[in-house]
Scaffold this motif. Structure first.
Motif, PDB file in Angstrom:
ATOM      1  N   ASP A  86       2.107   2.115  -3.458  1.00 51.20           N
ATOM      2  CA  ASP A  86       0.916   2.495  -4.437  1.00 51.20           C
ATOM      3  C   ASP A  86       0.685   3.841  -3.989  1.00 51.20           C
ATOM      4  N   HIS A  87       1.116   4.334  -2.662  1.00 46.30           N
ATOM      5  CA  HIS A  87       0.598   5.951  -2.444  1.00 46.30           C
ATOM      6  C   HIS A  87       1.682   6.577  -2.148  1.00 46.30           C
ATOM      7  N   THR A 123      -5.430   7.687   6.026  1.00 43.63           N
ATOM      8  CA  THR A 123      -5.951   7.389   4.637  1.00 43.63           C
ATOM      9  C   THR A 123      -5.921   5.803   4.333  1.00 43.63           C
ATOM     10  N   HIS A 124      -5.060   5.063   5.060  1.00 47.83           N
ATOM     11  CA  HIS A 124      -5.072   3.530   5.152  1.00 47.83           C
ATOM     12  C   HIS A 124      -6.470   3.183   5.921  1.00 47.83           C
ATOM     13  N   TRP A 141      -0.796  11.337   7.715  1.00 48.02           N
ATOM     14  CA  TRP A 141      -1.811  11.206   6.339  1.00 48.02           C
ATOM     15  C   TRP A 141      -1.839   9.525   6.302  1.00 48.02           C
ATOM     16  N   ILE A 142      -0.695   8.929   6.340  1.00 51.65           N
ATOM     17  CA  ILE A 142      -0.825   7.367   6.303  1.00 51.65           C
ATOM     18  C   ILE A 142      -2.275   6.777   7.111  1.00 51.65           C
ATOM     19  N   ASP A 187       2.938   8.960  -3.901  1.00 50.02           N
ATOM     20  CA  ASP A 187       2.687  10.368  -4.202  1.00 50.02           C
ATOM     21  C   ASP A 187       2.093  11.203  -2.979  1.00 50.02           C
ATOM     22  N   GLY A 188       0.758  10.434  -2.648  1.00 54.09           N
ATOM     23  CA  GLY A 188       0.249  11.151  -1.468  1.00 54.09           C
ATOM     24  C   GLY A 188       1.176  11.410  -0.088  1.00 54.09           C
ATOM     25  N   ILE A 189       1.941  10.256   0.010  1.00 53.50           N
ATOM     26  CA  ILE A 189       2.747  10.454   1.183  1.00 53.50           C
ATOM     27  C   ILE A 189       3.847  11.565   1.119  1.00 53.50           C
ATOM     28  N   TRP A 218       0.816  -1.292  -0.082  1.00 54.39           N
ATOM     29  CA  TRP A 218       0.028   0.022  -0.013  1.00 54.39           C
ATOM     30  C   TRP A 218       0.802   1.155   0.047  1.00 54.39           C
ATOM     31  N   ILE A 219       2.055   1.233   0.902  1.00 56.64           N
ATOM     32  CA  ILE A 219       2.976   2.424   0.858  1.00 56.64           C
ATOM     33  C   ILE A 219       3.400   2.460  -0.570  1.00 56.64           C
TER      34      ILE A 219
END
Length: 396
Positions: free
Chosen positions: A145-146, A206-207, A202-203, A148-150, A142-143
């Motif tokens: 894949d995300h 959001t997760h 944020w993680i 950009d948001g992180i 998941w990290i």
């Protein structure tokens, strides 16, 4: 019947403005009351205004005066530092400045030292908690894949910090993350911490599992040496290298290239046997003196002194000598670099302000190489002890 402990007597402070001469004087008076017969004459003698110390020290009472010697010229052929530099070194160890000065003479007479900043990272390494290893593994995907948001969440907290990558390490039901940042001219520990906290929040939010986290899982090894940082870099990875002629070594250092190379095999083995953080002689000496003079976080010497010495005895009899500093943590902006004395020392090196951290890092690495040449030669030539007897004793 147990006795009650004596009441705690706190150090006085002014809650309205604690950075005034009156507040500092009140603390010096307090110290004299606590230890009658003592003195604060020298502690209380300084040229900087207490108002300039906000953000650098709390409960200010005075200063510690450390003598500064100047070694040089240090001739550098770097990408960022080029020319002759006169290096301010703050120390109370006799012979240290003289020893580095001798190494700088050798470097200059052999054409200078070549310096290269290879890479720069600063880390914060949080850990996330899960019910089992599979959940931890899936979180790792998941990290990825995300990212950009992180990255957006982290970089929203800073003007200068840039998130380069997030490394992952699985242990049981834990997931350690190692956030690597580029932090410009700041050392960056606080910058990385603030950015990573925002990213972790944020993680968590959001997760889908909203996992619990701890901001540092201790694999960033802040203020501690680690093999991980030796391999992956913390701060700047800087290399200083020079080739010394056998003639110059014999004339200045009283040793031959052949003797130095033989000694290198012995000291390499000794460092391996001891599990040392360095296979060199004393990188911490020069770095500490430079750090104190220029307002660096001196505790970072625990990481920065780690060094890898690699040498070659060349076919023509000359000696190639390199020092790699894999975790040199320095700054030319922020922290203590803007204080009066420390700023002056950085300005003497042309290293104060933005855009100068790589230049300063190259000067640090070149200084370390100068010290390695001098001490290593002194041990072989037999003047290690005699030089301390001559220069390093101020006792009757």
């Amino acid at each position: 019947m147990s006795q009650q402990p004596p009441p705690r007597v706190p150090v006085p402070r002014d809650r309205n403005d604690d950075y005034t001469e009156a507040a500092a004087q009140s603390r010096r008076d307090f110290l004299l009351q606590q230890r009658p017969g003592s003195r604060t004459d020298h502690i209380g003698h300084y040229s900087l205004p207490p108002s300039s110390l906000r953000g650098n020290v709390e409960l200010f009472a005075g200063v510690a005066q450390v003598p500064i010697g100047v070694a040089g010229p240090l001739r550098i052929n770097g990408e960022h530092a080029q020319g002759d530099f006169y290096v301010p070194m703050a120390t109370t160890e006799g012979t240290l400045v003289a020893s580095y000065n001798r190494g700088m003479r050798l470097i200059a007479e052999c054409g200078g030292v070549r310096t290269t900043v290879v890479e720069q990272h600063m880390q914060r390494s949080p850990v996330f908690f899960f019910s089992d290893a599979r959940a931890s593994r899936d979180f790792g995907h998941w990290i990825e894949d995300h990212l950009d948001g992180i990255r957006a969440a982290a970089e929203a907290t800073t003007r200068f910090g840039k998130l380069i990558e997030v490394l992952q390490f699985a242990v049981g039901n834990l997931r350690y993350l190692r956030f690597n940042y580029h932090t410009g001219d700041a050392a960056g520990q606080n910058m990385a911490g603030k950015a990573t906290l925002a990213a972790c929040e944020w993680i968590r939010d959001t997760h889908p599992d909203h996992p619990r986290f701890m901001l540092s899982g201790n694999i960033d090894t802040d203020k501690k040496h680690s093999q991980l940082n030796t391999l992956l870099t913390r701060g700047r990875r800087v290399i200083a290298e020079a080739t010394f002629t056998d003639e110059a070594l014999r004339r200045i250092m009283k040793v031959s290239a052949q003797q130095l190379f033989e000694a290198r095999q012995v000291s390499m083995t000794g460092a391996f046997m001891a599990g040392s953080a360095s296979n060199g002689a004393h990188a911490a000496n020069g770095l500490t003196a430079l750090f104190i003079a220029t307002g660096q976080d001196v505790a970072n010497v625990s990481e920065s002194h780690s060094s890898l010495v690699y040498t070659q005895l060349l076919p023509n009899g000359d000696y190639y000598w390199s020092v790699t500093l894999p975790s040199l943590i320095v700054a030319t902006y922020g922290g203590g670099t803007g204080l009066a004395t420390q700023r002056e020392c950085l300005e003497l090196l042309g290293c104060y302000g933005s855009g100068k951290a790589d230049r300063f890092a190259e000067i640090c690495a070149a200084t370390v190489l100068a010290g390695e040449t001098s001490l290593s030669s002194a041990v072989l030539a037999g003047d290690w002890v005699s030089s301390h007897d001559q220069y390093g004793r101020n006792r009757p």
